[in-house]
Motif scaffolding. Structure first.
Motif, short mmCIF file in Angstrom:
data_model
loop_
_atom_site.label_atom_id
_atom_site.label_comp_id
_atom_site.label_asym_id
_atom_site.label_seq_id
_atom_site.Cartn_x
_atom_site.Cartn_y
_atom_site.Cartn_z
N PRO A 155 -59.02 -11.86 2.17
CA PRO A 155 -59.89 -10.72 2.50
C PRO A 155 -61.15 -10.69 1.66
O PRO A 155 -61.17 -11.12 0.50
CB PRO A 155 -58.99 -9.52 2.21
N SER A 156 -62.19 -10.16 2.27
CA SER A 156 -63.47 -10.06 1.58
C SER A 156 -63.42 -8.99 0.49
O SER A 156 -62.59 -8.08 0.52
CB SER A 156 -64.58 -9.72 2.58
N VAL A 157 -64.32 -9.12 -0.47
CA VAL A 157 -64.45 -8.13 -1.53
C VAL A 157 -65.84 -7.51 -1.43
O VAL A 157 -66.77 -8.10 -0.89
CB VAL A 157 -64.25 -8.77 -2.92
N ARG A 158 -65.96 -6.32 -1.93
CA ARG A 158 -67.23 -5.59 -1.89
C ARG A 158 -67.48 -4.93 -3.25
O ARG A 158 -66.53 -4.59 -3.96
CB ARG A 158 -67.22 -4.51 -0.80
N VAL A 159 -68.74 -4.77 -3.59
CA VAL A 159 -69.12 -4.01 -4.78
C VAL A 159 -69.73 -2.70 -4.30
O VAL A 159 -70.79 -2.69 -3.67
CB VAL A 159 -70.14 -4.79 -5.64
N LYS A 160 -69.03 -1.59 -4.58
CA LYS A 160 -69.46 -0.28 -4.14
C LYS A 160 -69.72 0.63 -5.34
O LYS A 160 -68.99 0.58 -6.34
CB LYS A 160 -68.40 0.37 -3.24
N VAL A 161 -70.73 1.48 -5.22
CA VAL A 161 -71.09 2.36 -6.32
C VAL A 161 -69.95 3.33 -6.63
O VAL A 161 -69.63 3.60 -7.78
CB VAL A 161 -72.38 3.14 -5.98
N ASN A 162 -69.30 3.81 -5.59
CA ASN A 162 -68.26 4.83 -5.80
C ASN A 162 -66.87 4.25 -6.03
O ASN A 162 -65.94 4.96 -6.38
CB ASN A 162 -68.21 5.79 -4.60
N VAL B 169 -49.42 -31.10 -2.08
CA VAL B 169 -49.98 -29.94 -1.39
C VAL B 169 -51.49 -29.88 -1.63
O VAL B 169 -51.97 -30.16 -2.73
CB VAL B 169 -49.34 -28.63 -1.91
N ALA B 170 -52.22 -29.52 -0.58
CA ALA B 170 -53.67 -29.29 -0.67
C ALA B 170 -53.98 -27.94 -0.05
O ALA B 170 -53.50 -27.63 1.04
CB ALA B 170 -54.44 -30.41 0.03
N LEU B 171 -54.78 -27.16 -0.74
CA LEU B 171 -55.24 -25.87 -0.24
C LEU B 171 -56.74 -25.92 -0.07
O LEU B 171 -57.47 -26.23 -1.02
CB LEU B 171 -54.86 -24.74 -1.22
N LEU B 172 -57.20 -25.63 1.14
CA LEU B 172 -58.62 -25.63 1.44
C LEU B 172 -58.97 -24.28 2.05
O LEU B 172 -58.36 -23.88 3.05
CB LEU B 172 -58.98 -26.74 2.45
N GLY B 173 -59.91 -23.57 1.46
CA GLY B 173 -60.23 -22.28 2.05
C GLY B 173 -61.25 -21.47 1.30
O GLY B 173 -61.72 -21.84 0.22
N ASP B 174 -61.57 -20.35 1.91
CA ASP B 174 -62.44 -19.34 1.32
C ASP B 174 -61.53 -18.30 0.69
O ASP B 174 -60.93 -17.49 1.39
CB ASP B 174 -63.33 -18.72 2.40
N LEU B 175 -61.42 -18.33 -0.63
CA LEU B 175 -60.51 -17.42 -1.34
C LEU B 175 -61.22 -16.16 -1.82
O LEU B 175 -60.60 -15.30 -2.44
CB LEU B 175 -59.86 -18.14 -2.52
N ASN B 176 -62.52 -16.05 -1.55
CA ASN B 176 -63.29 -14.89 -1.98
C ASN B 176 -63.05 -14.57 -3.45
O ASN B 176 -62.94 -13.41 -3.86
CB ASN B 176 -62.95 -13.67 -1.10
N GLY B 177 -62.97 -15.62 -4.26
CA GLY B 177 -62.79 -15.48 -5.69
C GLY B 177 -62.95 -16.82 -6.36
O GLY B 177 -62.77 -17.88 -5.73
N THR B 178 -63.28 -16.81 -7.63
CA THR B 178 -63.48 -18.04 -8.39
C THR B 178 -62.22 -18.42 -9.15
O THR B 178 -61.28 -17.64 -9.26
CB THR B 178 -64.65 -17.89 -9.38
#
Length: 340
Positions: free
Chosen positions: A228-235, A262-271
């Motif tokens: 899932p995507s992450v967001r930076v919100k003021v509140n 095993v190989a994992l390939l993807g957009d993990l929305n994190g470093t």
């Protein structure tokens, strides 16, 4: 009677001052500058604060707006503060600030200096690629052709829009005989695929899958995921709760994997620095960290600032890892060469 007049030039002040003399004069003035150690105290304190932030980043709590994960996502960029503080120290002619700057410089090099060197090795017998193609990609077929031209044996795609899946299938069919799309993710392979199935990462719809690929060197369990995507919100700060839960579920699935390689390939929305991905990162190696050249930032494509797209392996040796040229997506595709 003609009389000659001579001008006493003393130490040559009427001529051009030699560079060495100018340097010695300035060095002498600094030695006699009693304020050189008293100036720049605030800059020195900022350097110490920057050091503490990098050393103890894992102690920054996530309870308040996931501030710890946010810091770790962009942790390498804290190094930008070092040249800024250096410029301030030179302008202030502050020895205190200059000495204090050695602390964050050494810590940053300890954390990230290894990523500045080229760790690629020749060889390898399997090339893989991963790409978040972006659901709004204006040229899906062109993007697919670029991935096929990369020479990858296995390609993982994320954020596939259902209406555009046929376009990707057409463009990749000549290169990849085997493929499967599960929800919004897909795998394309030159080698036979079996035991293909979705992976439940607690999202309510399919954004992860696994498949056993039988390569000439043996079987490899391939996973692809789009957390899932992450967001930076003021509140609300760094909203990453759902991503963190999905990362835990993905880590559990990989831990239960019966295939040894095993190989994992993807957009993990994190470093790789983000503690929230520990369930995955603690049991796998990043190809970029182990065999890359540089940071390998992949997002955003227009000005990459973080590597949130990952290729990770277990039981497989990384040989090289790199980012591919920009496509119509907001992410850069990434690739790696590994040895089975």
């Amino acid at each position: 009677m003609a009389q000659a007049y001579m001008t006493d030039t003393g130490n040559g002040s009427s001529g051009h001052e030699r560079p060495g003399s100018r340097f010695r004069r300035r060095l002498g003035s600094l030695r006699h500058d009693r304020g050189i150690w008293r100036r720049g105290i605030i800059l020195a304190l900022c350097a110490v604060l920057l050091t503490l932030l990098m050393v103890f980043h894992a102690e920054i709590p996530n309870k308040v707006g996931n501030l710890g994960s946010l810091t770790e996502t962009f942790l390498p960029w804290l190094g930008v503060g070092i040249p800024l503080l250096l410029a301030g120290a030179l302008l202030r002619r502050s020895a205190t600030a200059l000495v204090a700057l050695l602390l964050p410089a050494m810590v940053w090099l300890n954390l990230f200096g290894g990523l500045l060197t080229d760790k690629t090795s020749p060889g390898g017998n399997l090339t893989v690629a991963s790409h978040n193609v972006n659901a709004d990609n204006p040229d899906p077929e062109g993007t697919a052709r670029k991935l096929a031209d990369s020479g990858a044996d296995v390609v993982a795609l994320q954020e596939l829009k259902a209406s555009e899946v046929p376009a990707y299938e057409r463009a990749l069919s000549d290169t990849y005989k085997y493929h499967s799309v599960q929800g919004t993710v897909g795998l394309w392979s030159k080698y036979p695929m079996s035991d293909t199935q979705p992976v439940d990462i607690k999202m309510g719809w399919t954004r992860a899958m696994r498949s056993t690929v039988t390569t000439p060197e043996g079987q490899v369990a391939f996973y692809t995921a789009h957390l899932p995507s992450v967001r930076v919100k003021v509140n609300a700060g760094f909203t990453a709760g759902q991503r963190d839960e999905s990362a835990d579920a993905l880590g559990e699935a990989i831990a239960r994997e019966p295939v040894g390689k095993v190989a994992l390939l993807g957009d993990l929305n994190g470093t790789m620095n983000d503690r929230a991905l520990n369930a995955v990162t603690s049991q796998m190696r990043s190809t970029q960290g182990a065999a890359g050249d540089g940071f390998g930032f992949s997002w955003p494509a227009s000005f990459p600032m973080a590597r949130i797209d990952q290729i990770m392996v277990k039981g497989i040796k990384p040989m090289s890892s790199w980012a591919l040229p920009e496509t119509g997506s907001d992410h850069l595709p990434i690739a790696a060469r590994v040895e089975i």
